[in-house]
Design a protein around this motif. Structure first.
Motif, PDB file in Angstrom:
ATOM      1  N   ASP A 127       4.831  49.829  69.754  1.00  0.00           N
ATOM      2  CA  ASP A 127       4.405  50.847  70.718  1.00  0.00           C
ATOM      3  C   ASP A 127       5.362  51.000  71.893  1.00  0.00           C
ATOM      4  O   ASP A 127       5.645  52.112  72.340  1.00  0.00           O
ATOM      5  N   GLN A 128       5.846  49.889  72.443  1.00  0.00           N
ATOM      6  CA  GLN A 128       6.679  49.942  73.644  1.00  0.00           C
ATOM      7  C   GLN A 128       8.153  49.714  73.352  1.00  0.00           C
ATOM      8  O   GLN A 128       8.945  49.500  74.275  1.00  0.00           O
ATOM      9  N   GLN A 379      -0.145  62.264  85.561  1.00  0.00           N
ATOM     10  CA  GLN A 379       0.229  61.308  86.603  1.00  0.00           C
ATOM     11  C   GLN A 379       0.749  59.982  86.042  1.00  0.00           C
ATOM     12  O   GLN A 379       1.098  59.081  86.807  1.00  0.00           O
ATOM     13  N   ALA A 380       0.790  59.825  84.726  1.00  0.00           N
ATOM     14  CA  ALA A 380       1.146  58.540  84.102  1.00  0.00           C
ATOM     15  C   ALA A 380       2.521  58.061  84.536  1.00  0.00           C
ATOM     16  O   ALA A 380       3.466  58.852  84.692  1.00  0.00           O
ATOM     17  N   ASP A 381       2.631  56.759  84.727  1.00  0.00           N
ATOM     18  CA  ASP A 381       3.892  56.131  85.128  1.00  0.00           C
ATOM     19  C   ASP A 381       4.658  55.698  83.879  1.00  0.00           C
ATOM     20  O   ASP A 381       4.196  54.865  83.105  1.00  0.00           O
ATOM     21  N   PHE A 382       5.833  56.257  83.685  1.00  0.00           N
ATOM     22  CA  PHE A 382       6.652  55.952  82.521  1.00  0.00           C
ATOM     23  C   PHE A 382       7.766  54.957  82.838  1.00  0.00           C
ATOM     24  O   PHE A 382       8.651  54.732  82.026  1.00  0.00           O
ATOM     25  N   GLY A 383       7.715  54.388  84.031  1.00  0.00           N
ATOM     26  CA  GLY A 383       8.716  53.400  84.394  1.00  0.00           C
ATOM     27  C   GLY A 383      10.091  53.974  84.615  1.00  0.00           C
ATOM     28  O   GLY A 383      11.084  53.231  84.659  1.00  0.00           O
ATOM     29  N   ASN A 421      -3.635  55.790  71.567  1.00  0.00           N
ATOM     30  CA  ASN A 421      -2.382  56.530  71.445  1.00  0.00           C
ATOM     31  C   ASN A 421      -1.435  56.202  72.599  1.00  0.00           C
ATOM     32  O   ASN A 421      -1.865  55.926  73.720  1.00  0.00           O
ATOM     33  N   THR A 422      -0.167  56.263  72.305  1.00  0.00           N
ATOM     34  CA  THR A 422       0.854  56.091  73.324  1.00  0.00           C
ATOM     35  C   THR A 422       1.171  57.448  73.950  1.00  0.00           C
ATOM     36  O   THR A 422       1.289  58.443  73.235  1.00  0.00           O
ATOM     37  N   GLY A 517       5.633  55.873  76.733  1.00  0.00           N
ATOM     38  CA  GLY A 517       4.997  55.343  77.924  1.00  0.00           C
ATOM     39  C   GLY A 517       3.793  54.481  77.612  1.00  0.00           C
ATOM     40  O   GLY A 517       3.715  53.854  76.556  1.00  0.00           O
ATOM     41  N   PRO A 518       2.819  54.479  78.491  1.00  0.00           N
ATOM     42  CA  PRO A 518       1.656  53.602  78.356  1.00  0.00           C
ATOM     43  C   PRO A 518       0.633  54.130  77.367  1.00  0.00           C
ATOM     44  O   PRO A 518       0.742  55.253  76.869  1.00  0.00           O
ATOM     45  N   ILE A 519      -0.383  53.302  77.115  1.00  0.00           N
ATOM     46  CA  ILE A 519      -1.489  53.697  76.247  1.00  0.00           C
ATOM     47  C   ILE A 519      -2.380  54.687  76.992  1.00  0.00           C
ATOM     48  O   ILE A 519      -2.668  54.518  78.182  1.00  0.00           O
ATOM     49  N   ASP A 520      -2.839  55.723  76.305  1.00  0.00           N
ATOM     50  CA  ASP A 520      -3.611  56.784  76.961  1.00  0.00           C
ATOM     51  C   ASP A 520      -4.864  56.264  77.656  1.00  0.00           C
ATOM     52  O   ASP A 520      -5.191  56.672  78.776  1.00  0.00           O
ATOM     53  N   LEU A 521      -5.577  55.347  77.018  1.00  0.00           N
ATOM     54  CA  LEU A 521      -6.806  54.828  77.602  1.00  0.00           C
ATOM     55  C   LEU A 521      -6.532  54.044  78.881  1.00  0.00           C
ATOM     56  O   LEU A 521      -7.287  54.143  79.855  1.00  0.00           O
TER      57      LEU A 521
END
Length: 707
Positions: A127-128, A379-383, A421-422, A517-521
Motif C-alpha cells: 500500500d505505501q 485535505q489528506a496529507d500525502f507527505g 482503499n488508498t 497516500g494514506p488509507i481513506d478511512l
C-alpha cells in the motif's frame, strides 16, 4: 427491530466481509500413513489486516480480536509436538486504527511476540510502497511521515513472483526451509497477480509481477531447488483468492494448482485475499484459506515419511475463534493497551449527528455524506508538504452506509468506508476533469443509462440531462465561481480503485502524475475528529452539483442499474410488503446480526420467501433472474403444473439453461405476466438484476398477489 444489537466500545471495526461459521472439515488426501511418519501441524492465518481489537460477529456470536486469536493459536501449538506458525499476507494494511495510526508496528510487534515462523506478502503490504514494505519487514524508519521506527520481523518473509526491476531478482527471498520433528519443509511465497490493480501505482513502483505462466515456471524452479536440497514437503503461501463451495474449490489458487504438473512436489497451497473459506483438493494439492480478520485459523496436518521426506497424508481443519469461554491472551492485551494509551481517542465517540448525514440518492445527486467524505479526502496529507488538493472525487459505490443518528463511533465510520482503499493524488488538466465528469454517465449493454455520480469537493458544475453526454456539463467552476481552465493542471484526490480506472473513470489512468497516500478511512476519521472535535457532525447539500432535467425525487435507496445483491433484493421486497413481524435475528450463518440488511432477511425467512443453502444465505452475492423468480413465486397462488412449466420454459431459446429448481417458479411468473423475455426470446436465467428491473419485478409480483 428489538433484536438488533449495538456492539460495545471495545469493538473498533466490524468485519466487512460476511463470515461463515466454520466447523472441522474432513480429511482431504491419501489413506492413513504408516506408524513411523512424523506428524507436523502448520497453524496459520491470512488477511489479519491489523484488526487487533476488532470483534466480528459470526452466527450471532462474538468472534476474533488478537487476544482471543492468540489464545487459540497458542493452545493449538501446545497440543502438538511438531508445529509451525505462519501467516499468508495482508497481515497489515487496511488496518484498524489501533494498528494503522502507528504504521502497523503494533501488528508486527504482535506477530513477533507470537513467534511466527514464516509469512508471505499480500497486496496490502504494498500500500505505501516498497520502501515502507522493507522497513516493516527488515526494520528501520518508516518513510510514511518518518515518525515510526520498525523493529522488523523476527521471522522469515517469502515471495517468488515480485521482481525488482533494478536487479531483475525477487524482491525478497523466494522461499525458506524450516526443520521440525527431524523433517524439512519448504515454503514458497506468492502474491495475487491482481496486486497492481488493487494498489496505487506508487505502491508497486520499482517492481513487476510475474505473469501466470512465469509464476508457474517460478514455482516449478524453486520446488526443484528445494528438492535438490533434500526437501520434499513443499508449501506455497499464495496470497491468491480461493473458495470451496459444495466440495468444489475455485479461484486463483485453484488455477495455480491446475497449472502445476500433477506430479509436482507442491503439497499444499494456502490461499488468501478474498477473505473466504477454502478447504479442498485440486490436482493433488490441498488448498486452504481461513476467512480474515482473525476470525478463524487453519490447522494443516501433514504426515511426513522421515526417510523420503514425502507427505503421506494431508488434511486441514478451519476453526472459528469464538470469544465465549476463551481467556484473552495477556501479552496481546498489553500490546493493544499500549496503542490505546497512546491514542485514547479511539475508545470514545467521535461526535454525534441528527440523522441527516446520509448518502441518499448519491448515485444520481449530491449527498450530504458524499460532500463530507470528499472534503476529508481533499485535505489528506500525502507527505509532500503541499496544502489541500484542488479537488476530490468519491465514487458513490464506495459509500456503504449512512452515519447513524446519535453517537458516532469509529466503527460507524468504518461501515461507511470499509474497503481500506488508498488515497491517490493525481495531476489532471481541466479538460480531463470535464472528461471525468462525462464518464459518470455510462450506458449498459441494453442501452439503459448507468449513472454513478461522483461526490465532489473544490468545484461546482451544472449538468443538463437534455443534452448528449459530451455536451452535458454546461458549467464547470471552482467553488468561488471561477471557470476551470481546460489547459491548466490541477491536483485531485481519488481512491486507488478509481485511480486504476474503476467504475469506468478511465481518464484517471492518463493522469500526469500519481502519488500514493494514506488509507481513506484513516483520513475520514481524522478529519471528523479535527473538524468537529467530538460535537455535532454536520454536512449538507450545497449546490455543488446542479442537474437540469433530472429527477428531483429522492428514493430511499440509490436508483442505479448496477446488478444488486441477494440481500438488496430481499430488502426491497420486505420494504414493499411492509413486513415487521419478527423479533429474532436471522438464522443464517453468514448474516451478522448487526448487518444493515439483517432485519429484512429475518422477515423474509419468517415469511417463507427464502431458505438459504446449507445454513447460509450468501447475502452479498449478485441475485440472478431465476433466483429472484423462486422468491417471488412464493407470493403467488395457483402456480402452473410441472408439465405446463416444462412446456413454457421449453418455448424459450435458452430454456435448457434454467436450473431445475427454478423451472416452475420462472414459468409461473411468465404465465402471470410478471416475468418477460428479451427480444430474442431469451430468459437469461443466470443474468443479474439491476435495481430498476428488480423493483419492477417486485411491484408486478406484489400487485399479482393482491389481485
Amino acid at each position: 427491530m428489538s433484536w438488533k444489537k449495538v456492539l460495545g466500545k471495545s469493538t473498533i471495526r466490524v468485519a466487512t466481509t460476511a463470515l461463515l461459521l466454520s466447523q472441522l472439515f474432513g480429511a482431504v488426501g491419501s489413506v492413513s500413513a504408516a506408524g513411523n511418519d512424523v506428524e507436523v501441524h502448520l497453524i496459520g492465518i491470512n488477511d489479519l489486516h491489523g484488526q487487533l481489537d476488532t470483534t466480528s460477529i459470526v452466527s450471532d456470536k462474538k468472534v476474533g480480536t488478537a487476544p482471543i486469536l492468540a489464545t487459540y493459536l497458542k493452545e493449538a501449538q501446545a497440543k502438538y509436538e511438531n508445529s509451525l506458525l505462519f501467516h499468508n499476507g495482508d497481515s497489515v494494511g487496511a488496518s484498524a486504527p489501533v494498528s494503522s495510526l502507528d504504521r502497523d508496528e503494533p501488528t508486527m510487534e504482535w506477530m513477533n511476540m507470537m513467534g511466527f515462523d514464516v509469512g508471505s506478502l499480500g497486496n496490502h503490504e504494498f500500500d505505501q510502497g516498497i520502501a515502507a514494505l522493507k522497513a516493516q519487514i527488515f526494520g528501520g524508519l518508516d518513510p510514511k511521515e518518518g515518525k515510526v521506527t520498525h523493529a522488523g520481523a523476527k521471522f522469515d518473509y517469502v515471495n517468488a513472483n515480485v521482481i525488482e526491476t533494478s536487479t531483475g531478482k525477487p524482491l525478497i527471498k523466494p522461499y525458506v526451509v524450516k526443520e521440525v520433528g527431524g523433517v524439512k519443509i519448504g515454503f514458497i511465497g506468492l502474491v495475487t497477480k491482481a496486486t497492481p490493480s488493487k494498489v496505487s501505482p506508487a505502491g508497486t513502483a520499482g517492481v513487476r509481477f510475474l505473469s501466470a505462466e512465469e509464476e508457474v515456471a517460478a514455482v516449478n524452479k524453486y520446488a526443484k531447488e528445494l528438492q535438490d536440497q533434500g526437501v520434499e514437503t513443499i508449501i506455497v503461501l499464495a496470497h491468491d483468492p480461493a473458495t470451496t463451495k459444495e466440495g468444489v474449490t475455485t479461484g486463483e489458487a485453484a488455477d495455480l494448482a491446475k497449472a502445476l504438473p500433477a506430479d509436482s512436489p507442491v503439497d499444499v497451497i494456502v490461499a488468501g485475499d478474498n477473505h473466504a473459506l477454502a478447504n479442498g483438493e485440486v490436482n493433488g494439492k490441498l488448498i486452504v484459506q481461513a476467512y480474515s480478520y482473525g476470525t478463524a485459523f487453519e490447522d494443516i496436518k501433514l504426515m511426513i515419511d522421515p526417510t523420503t521426506g514425502d507427505v503421506a497424508e494431508k488434511s486441514a481443519t478451519v476453526t472459528t475463534t469464538f470469544q465465549d469461554g476463551v481467556k484473552e491472551d495477556p501479552e496481546s492485551l498489553a500490546i493493544i493497551k499500549k496503542s490505546l494509551d497512546k491514542h485514547p481517542e479511539l475508545t470514545k465517540p467521535v461526535g454525534t449527528t441528527d440523522g441527516s448525514v446520509t448518502r441518499t440518492d448519491a448515485y444520481n445527486n449530491e449527498a450530504p455524506l458524499g460532500n463530507l467524505i470528499a472534503d476529508a479526502m481533499r485535505q489528506a496529507d500525502f507527505g509532500d508538504k503541499a496544502g489541500a488538493a484542488d479537488f476530490a472525487f468519491m465514487n458513490p459505490g464506495g459509500i456503504r452506509a449512512d452515519l447513524p443518528q446519535g453517537d458516532v463511533t469509529f466503527a460507524d465510520l468504518a461501515k461507511v468506508q470499509p474497503f481500506g482503499n488508498t488515497l491517490v493524488k493525481l495531476e489532471l488538466t481541466g479538460a480531463q476533469i470535464q472528461t471525468l465528469l462525462q464518464q459518470q454517465w455510462g450506458t449498459n449493454a441494453d442501452g439503459t443509462p448507468n449513472t454513478k455520480t461522483l461526490q465532489i469537493s473544490g468545484l461546482k458544475y451544472t449538468a443538463d440531462f437534455n443534452k448528449p453526454v459530451a455536451e452535458r456539463v454546461t458549467s464547470l467552476t471552482l467553488e468561488d465561481g471561477t471557470p476551470i481552465d481546460p489547459g491548466k493542471t490541477y491536483t485531485a484526490v481519488v481512491n486507488n480503485f478509481m485511480a486504476a480506472g474503476g467504475d469506468n473513470y478511465k481518464v484517471l489512468v492518463d493522469a500526469k502524475s500519481s502519488l500514493a497516500g494514506p488509507i481513506d478511512l484513516d483520513v475520514f476519521y481524522q478529519y471528523i475528529v479535527d473538524k468537529f472535535k467530538g460535537g455535532a457532525i454536520q454536512a449538507k447539500t450545497e449546490g455543488r452539483i446542479t442537474n437540469l432535467g433530472a429527477s428531483t425525487e429522492q428514493p430511499e435507496t440509490p436508483v442505479n442499474t448496477d446488478v444488486i445483491s441477494r440481500a438488496e433484493f430481499v430488502s426491497a421486497l420486505v420494504d414493499m410488503l411492509k413486513l415487521n413481524q419478527v423479533a429474532a435475528a436471522p438464522a443464517f450463518k453468514d448474516v451478522a446480526a448487526d448487518a444493515a440488511y439483517a432485519d429484512a432477511i429475518a422477515e423474509a425467512a419468517h415469511a417463507g420467501f427464502i431458505q438459504g443453502y446449507g445454513g447460509n444465505f450468501n447475502p452479498d452475492r449478485d441475485i440472478t433472474r431465476e433466483e429472484a423468480a423462486t422468491i417471488l413465486a412464493k407470493l403467488l397462488n395457483n402456480p402452473v403444473s410441472d408439465k405446463n412449466a416444462a412446456t413454457i420454459i421449453a418455448g424459450f431459446e435458452d430454456g435448457k439453461t434454467v436450473s431445475a429448481y427454478a423451472v416452475k417458479s420462472m414459468a409461473t411468473l411468465i404465465d402471470k405476466g410478471i416475468l418477460s423475455a428479451t427480444d430474442k426470446k431469451l430468459l437469461q436465467p443466470k443474468q443479474g438484476l439491476s435495481n430498476s428491473d428488480a423493483k419492477a419485478l417486485i411491484q408486478k409480483a406484489v400487485a399479482a398477489k393482491a389481485s
